[in-house]
Design an enzyme around this catalytic site. Structure first.
Site, short mmCIF file in Angstrom:
data_model
loop_
_atom_site.label_atom_id
_atom_site.label_comp_id
_atom_site.label_asym_id
_atom_site.label_seq_id
_atom_site.Cartn_x
_atom_site.Cartn_y
_atom_site.Cartn_z
CG HIS A 1 -1.85 -15.32 29.38
ND1 HIS A 1 -2.73 -14.33 29.75
CD2 HIS A 1 -2.62 -16.38 28.99
CE1 HIS A 1 -3.97 -14.76 29.61
NE2 HIS A 1 -3.93 -16.01 29.15
CE LYS B 1 -2.77 -14.07 25.72
NZ LYS B 1 -3.24 -14.86 24.56
#
Length: 249
Positions: free
Chosen positions: A141, A145
């Site tokens: 990600h 995040k």
């Protein structure tokens, strides 16, 4: 016409939702909720309690800390809600389960239709492979995040465990693991960098052969699309807790 209250309307996903709705004449935002105040094509409030417009559903892409309060307010207003916020605590999940007895709630750790089809595939192949194959999950990600491993990685692991004859332990990374890998485990590994919207790979590693199933999100638009489909699905539904498996039936 589906009338929507959008919680977190000025966040990244809130903006994606707005773009999707602008292209669909059957959807409209009647009000937004956000801590910041900006110009919008609809009225924006600080909390759901302040909203006076009538709506069919609340769609939530916000912060995990605000979900519990939002769910309580949906119960008070008798509003259906799609919860697309990730990283929820166990207490919040329990609250969602209780609230679903009074209002329709759609909750999924991942709103992508593709990811949820992947889950179905994992549950079909796991019983045939678990005895002879080691199972590992790698998720990637963007660098902003906060939760690791991702809610989707845990969702994939849980779906594998639900189909497995022998339940697996989750090993988050392998730092400090000095022993050989156990058969009774699923390794889960997190990568964070750049602007990666999301990638999840599930590896079944056997003797002299490997099977890899992977889902790659090329943009956040897929999550917006899934959340809107969930909102349409919830319209006129009775109280209950619904998920992507219900939508895909």
């Amino acid at each position: 016409m589906l009338h929507i209250i959008l919680n977190g309307c000025f966040g990244r996903m809130g903006q994606e939702i707005q773009e999707e709705i602008n292209q669909n004449k059957e959807l409209t935002i009647v009000a937004g909720i956000d801590r910041t105040q900006q110009e919008a094509d609809f009225p924006v409030y600080q909390t759901l309690a302040d909203v006076t417009e009538a709506a069919d559903v609340v769609i939530d892409f916000s912060h995990d800390n605000s979900v519990a309060t939002l769910v309580d307010q949906c119960v008070q207003k008798k509003l259906a809600i799609v919860i697309a916020t990730t990283g929820l605590s166990e207490n919040t999940k329990q609250q969602i389960d209780k609230a679903s007895q009074m209002v329709p709630i759609f909750y999924s750790a991942n709103m992508s239709l593709g990811v949820n089809v992947l889950i179905e595939a994992l549950q079909k192949i796991t019983p045939a492979l678990e005895e002879d194959f080691d199972i590992e999950i790698v998720e990637k990600h963007h660098n902003q995040k906060k939760d690791a491993p991702s809610g989707t990685a845990l969702l994939l692991a849980d779906s594998i465990n639900a189909a497995a004859e022998e339940k697996k332990d989750y090993i988050l990374g392998r730092s400090g693991q000095e022993n050989a890998r156990s058969k009774n485990e699923i390794g889960i590994h997190a990568v964070r960098g750049g602007t990666i919207p999301g990638e999840h790979a599930v590896l079944y590693a056997g003797k002299d052969e490997m099977i890899e199933l992977k889902h790659t999100a090329l943009s956040r638009r897929i999550f917006a699309n899934g959340a809107l489909k969930a909102g349409e699905f919830l319209k006129d539904k009775k109280p209950g807790l619904y998920s992507m498996s219900d939508l895909l039936k």
